[in-house]
Design an enzyme around this catalytic site. Structure first.
Site: not given
Ligand code: ACM
Length: 262
Positions: A38, A108, A141
């Site tokens: 990420e 995301k 993530c």
């Molecule tokens: C995250 O979602 N980068 C902790």
């Protein structure tokens, strides 16, 4: 099929240096599918929305050029995180590229902690991408915390989950074993290492990038504190067989008339 990840230690804001680190880790490696962490080019710990926006790009910026260069060099389709700009909004996104084109972006869905201050939550449907003879889905993530994400990708046909990460909690690697087992999919969690102390925050990223198999086996684990690259060979047909045994199928055994996901 040869799949892998690059675990990096980005320096906040040093985009060129962060690209160079990946190029030197990749060397002359060849593969079919590679996942980078990420926000691998920018770093993670922003102190304002303006700061994050100043590093945002669309799919024709230096990050897409870099990812296509890695795709060309390795022969792989490549996934990696970036800050995506769209009008007045910025998203914590990942881009999937071949050697000649951007295949798409994923924004995301589940933002962690102060990401909620900088980024807009994902606003596009989950998508499946064809890579060689397989189908891949992307989550980023903290999306792992919401099992609906990987289940939805599985139901859409994903056989491999690309999972760019900047993990700061210690639970994900173990959780991915169950996530993969109950969906019978492969996952590549590509994490970063290092520490970022900026503003009020001080994050230590947990490394331990992991390739998890359809049966919950861990096929590769990276160190917690070193840049690392690894590849494994997988047999993708194993992720197409959703039978756990002669009597159980992890998809068709679901009793959806008894579930409420509201
Ligand atoms: C995250 O979602 N980068 C902790």
């Amino acid at each position: 099929m040869k799949i892998g990840y690059v675990q990096t230690s980005p320096i906040f804001g040093e985009i060129t240096q962060n690209f160079d680190q990946i190029e030197s880790l990749v060397g002359n490696s060849k593969a079919d599918f590679i996942v980078l962490p990420e926000l691998f080019a920018t770093g993670y710990t922003f102190i304002s929305k303006e700061e994050a926006a100043s590093m945002a790009e669309n799919t024709e910026g230096k990050t897409s050029e870099f990812l296509m260069r890695i795709a060309k060099r390795t022969g792989a389709v490549v996934v990696g995180g970036f800050i995506e700009k769209d009008g007045n909004h910025i998203f914590n996104s990942s881009m999937i590229v071949s050697d000649s084109e951007v295949l798409g972006t994923y924004r995301k869905l589940h933002l962690y902690y102060k990401e909620n201050k900088w980024f807009s939550p994902g606003n596009k449907p989950l998508e499946i991408y064809k890579v060689k003879d397989t189908r891949v889905g992307i989550m980023i993530c903290f999306d792992w915390f919401f099992p609906e994400t990987i289940r939805s990708l599985t139901l859409l046909g994903a056989e491999i989950i690309a999972h760019p990460a900047n993990l700061v909690l210690p639970y994900c690697q173990k959780a991915m074993i169950t996530r993969c087992l109950i969906n019978r999919v492969f996952a590549i969690t590509s994490n970063r290492i290092g520490n970022e102390a900026r503003g009020e925050d001080n994050f230590t990223f947990t490394g331990g990038s992991q390739i998890t198999s359809f049966n919950g086996e861990v096929l590769s684990t990276a160190p917690k504190d070193k840049p690392y690259i690894d590849f494994v060979e997988i047999e993708i047909t194993q992720a197409r067989d959703k039978n756990l045994n002669k009597y159980n199928n992890v998809i068709s055994d679901r009793r959806i008339e008894f579930y409420s996901l509201e």
